[in-house]
Design an enzyme around this catalytic site. Structure first.
Site, PDB file in Angstrom:
ATOM      1  N   HIS A 303       0.818  -1.195  -0.057  1.00 39.98           N
ATOM      2  CA  HIS A 303      -0.069  -0.016   0.175  1.00 39.98           C
ATOM      3  C   HIS A 303       0.699   1.203   0.038  1.00 39.98           C
ATOM      4  CE1 HIS A 303      -3.990  -1.740   0.169  1.00 39.98           C
ATOM      5  NE2 HIS A 303      -3.256  -2.837   1.068  1.00 39.98           N
ATOM      6  N   VAL A 327      -3.967  -6.135  -5.176  1.00 38.46           N
ATOM      7  CA  VAL A 327      -5.313  -6.289  -5.142  1.00 38.46           C
ATOM      8  C   VAL A 327      -6.143  -5.012  -5.716  1.00 38.46           C
ATOM      9  CG1 VAL A 327      -5.422  -8.107  -3.165  1.00 38.46           C
ATOM     10  CG2 VAL A 327      -5.591  -5.549  -2.619  1.00 38.46           C
ATOM     11  N   ASP A 367      -1.108  -5.162   5.627  1.00 40.30           N
ATOM     12  CA  ASP A 367      -2.105  -6.181   4.998  1.00 40.30           C
ATOM     13  C   ASP A 367      -1.916  -6.284   3.709  1.00 40.30           C
ATOM     14  OD1 ASP A 367      -3.023  -3.440   4.555  1.00 40.30           O
ATOM     15  OD2 ASP A 367      -4.977  -4.260   4.211  1.00 40.30           O
ATOM     16  N   GLU A 368      -2.396  -7.251   3.069  1.00 37.79           N
ATOM     17  CA  GLU A 368      -2.271  -7.587   1.495  1.00 37.79           C
ATOM     18  C   GLU A 368      -0.965  -7.410   0.784  1.00 37.79           C
ATOM     19  OE1 GLU A 368      -5.262  -4.598   0.433  1.00 37.79           O
ATOM     20  OE2 GLU A 368      -6.916  -6.107   0.704  1.00 37.79           O
ATOM     21  N   VAL A 369       0.113  -7.831   1.360  1.00 39.90           N
ATOM     22  CA  VAL A 369       1.379  -7.892   0.839  1.00 39.90           C
ATOM     23  C   VAL A 369       1.630  -8.975  -0.168  1.00 39.90           C
ATOM     24  CG1 VAL A 369       3.842  -8.522   1.312  1.00 39.90           C
ATOM     25  CG2 VAL A 369       2.619  -7.197   2.726  1.00 39.90           C
TER      26      VAL A 369
END
EC number: 3.2.1.52
Length: 595
Positions: A303, A327, A367-369
């Site tokens: 992010h 994502v 998150d979301e690595v």
């Protein structure tokens, strides 16, 4: 223009002329079977008739009148109201000497809230008793942590001197919560055109959960300081206590970091869409006076993107096709192999901590690595191989753990102390990586997956404390059109306030509920800006506020009529464009709409 003013003036005068005769209400209310029932006013009953606002104070005391959230402790309420003068409100206290400005802000806000209850069409009847508010707290300390006690006692009584409201609390935050309850016990009576307060009440109240928050993402779309403050105002009205500011992301970097000016210069959508240190400090002060912490988040290592263009410290920035690397466009992750990453992070942390007034907790995102994003960098691959690592998922999890340890070290250095750290659920919070790389004495895990995700129990079994943001009940951007394809967005359907109200921490955490600090409603803003902000949040967030403060045994149905009153209060007093839940007829005909 002059002609328009004349026409407007004539119309207004005509309206006022009519109002004296025709704007008097035709209906009053009586309490019948715990519901306020509409009755037509006649010459015979007008003197004893009760307005809807007054009826709500006393009818169905199990629902605690007009209070939202409902109190958790002892409540005793009398049967009388007393007329007060909104121009004669005084405060008596020997407390708040350490930081008196915050108490001044709280009292000024309270007085302003009472005046917002007055009709704009004409003046209320003169007279009424003084309202004298006596406040005693045990400590002037303004520090706010997860252990801060927010409870209070409130006693209202009437004598010849006026109406006395006595507040006792351990600190500013409890006293402020008492003022919120007191305000809800003061109503405008449209039959008699006067302000009335409950004449006798005793309340002992404290929240069931310590963390009660809203997340607002200000990276995907920019939000003005005024709209942020408006959100915080609504939070204060329902006793939420944490504004989680997701201030940056890969889409934009609107936060001004003076030691790293390129971040906002290249990363903000425009020079007008930045948050200066002064802006942040203004929001923090505004929130603190309303009993709310502002929790900063710097989400990493994923992010990140916009603002980092010239630093050569990221991988897969704006890579296409983006779905292969992240994502949501634009992609971007920090490169943990580069030492300069941690120098820049230390600068960001230091300035965030300073301008957010040394917060008691810090959110590091996490998150979301994407493994595929890191694996697209040949230089990062070579660095890993040189360390004797492979390029399997477990090796990239080791890389992630390496980043997290180094980033945390720099945060602690910038902060001069260790504070609890919040991380989102992710692959890193699954076993075996959870036990390998995260310390349950340092990290709080914020879950965003469904409430019945098996990962939740694993995290709790490993001794971690938790904040709940299960997307199937607390993601408020769900249920709208998709923005990268056709159909509905990924987390549809729309989540009504009823589901939020019945989202119980005991159901999610089971026997480990004591490890749950509380919950947070999240508003991700791909399809939201400040013009649609209020309706996305309100009054749905009020449902979570009562669940976390009171944790009532009853479900949403028992709270329905009070929710309508709460929504009206948010609009009338808070100035929020809260979503309408039902026709106004349902508000005026309590109990006749539910199936």
């Amino acid at each position: 223009m002059f002609r328009l003013l004349l026409l407007y003036g004539f119309t207004l005068l005509s309206f006022i002329g009519l109002s004296l005769a025709q704007l008097e209400p035709s209906w009053g209310y009586k309490c019948e079977h715990n519901n306020c029932k509409k009755v037509e006013l006649t010459a015979d009953n007008k003197k004893t008739a009760v307005s809807l606002s007054v009826c709500r104070l006393y009818c169905n005391l199990d629902a605690i009148g007009t209070l939202w959230p409902k109190p958790t402790g002892i409540v005793q309420i009398g049967n009388d109201v007393v007329k007060i003068s909104p121009n004669e409100i005084t405060f008596k206290t020997e407390s708040f000497k350490r930081e008196p400005a915050y108490w001044s802000m709280a009292t000024e806000r309270f007085i302003a809230m009472q005046k917002k209850k007055l009709p704009f069409k004409y003046s209320i009847r003169s007279g009424g008793k003084s309202l004298i508010i006596e406040v005693t707290v045990e400590s002037d300390d303004m520090v706010f942590t997860l252990d801060t006690y927010e409870g209070y006692k409130l006693k209202i009584s009437e004598n010849n001197d006026g109406v006395h409201a006595v507040i006792t609390a351990k600190n500013f935050y409890g006293a402020r919560n008492a003022l919120e309850s007191l305000s809800q016990l003061i109503v405008y009576d449209n039959i008699r055109n006067e302000i009335l307060a409950v004449a006798a009440v005793e309340i002992e109240d404290e929240p069931k959960f310590k963390y009660r928050g809203i997340l607002l993402d200000t990276s995907r779309n920019y939000f003005s300081i005024d709209s942020i403050k408006r959100t915080i105002e609504g939070m204060a009205m329902v006793k939420l206590n944490t504004f989680h500011w997701h201030i940056t992301d890969s889409h934009s970097f609107p936060l001004v970091v003076k030691s790293q000016p390129e971040l906002s210069k290249l990363g903000a959508y425009s020079p007008e869409k930045m948050y200066t240190p002064e802006d942040v400090e203004e929001v923090v002060r505004f929130a603190k006076a309303r009993g709310i912490r502002v929790l900063p988040e710097f989400d990493a290592p994923a992010h990140v993107g916009e603002g980092w263009q010239h630093k050569d410290l990221t991988t897969c920035f704006n890579a296409q096709p983006w779905k292969d690397y992240c994502v949501e466009a634009p992609c971007g992750q920090l490169d943990p192999s580069k030492d300069e990453v941690y120098n820049v992070l230390e600068d960001i942390y230091r300035e965030m901590i300073e301008h957010f007034q040394y917060p008691d907790i810090f959110h590091m995102g996490g998150d979301e690595v994407s493994v595929s994003c890191w694996n697209s960098s040949s230089s990062l691959q070579n660095w890993m191989i040189a360390k004797g690592w492979n390029l399997n998922e477990s090796d990239f999890m080791k890389l992630w753990g390496y980043f997290q340890n180094n980033a945390l070290e720099r945060l602690d250095k910038a902060n001069f102390k260790k504070v609890p750290i919040i991380l989102w659920t992710s692959r890193l919070t699954e076993e075996p990586f959870l036990s390998q790389y995260l310390n349950n004495q340092r990290y709080i895990i914020q879950i965003w997956t469904k409430g019945d995700d098996p990962q939740v129990q694993t995290i709790l079994e490993k001794g971690f404390k938790m904040i709940v943001s299960n997307y199937d009940a607390l993601y408020l951007d769900c249920g709208f059109g998709a923005w990268v394809t056709e159909g509905n967005n990924w987390c549809s359907p729309y989540i009504g306030w009823q589901k939020i109200y019945d989202n119980r921490m005991e159901t999610i955490a089971g026997s480990y509920v004591n490890q749950v600090y509380g919950a947070e409603a999240a508003l991700w803003t791909e399809q939201v800006d400040e013009w649609t902000l209020d309706a996305r949040l309100w009054p749905r967030v009020s449902a979570m506020a009562e669940r976390l403060w009171s944790n009532p045994e009853d479900g949403w149905r028992a709270a329905e009529s009070r929710m309508l009153v709460n929504r009206k209060r948010l609009v009338d007093i808070g100035g929020l464009s809260a979503e309408r839940l039902q026709p106004e007829w349902c508000l005026q005909n309590e109990g006749d709409c539910p199936i």
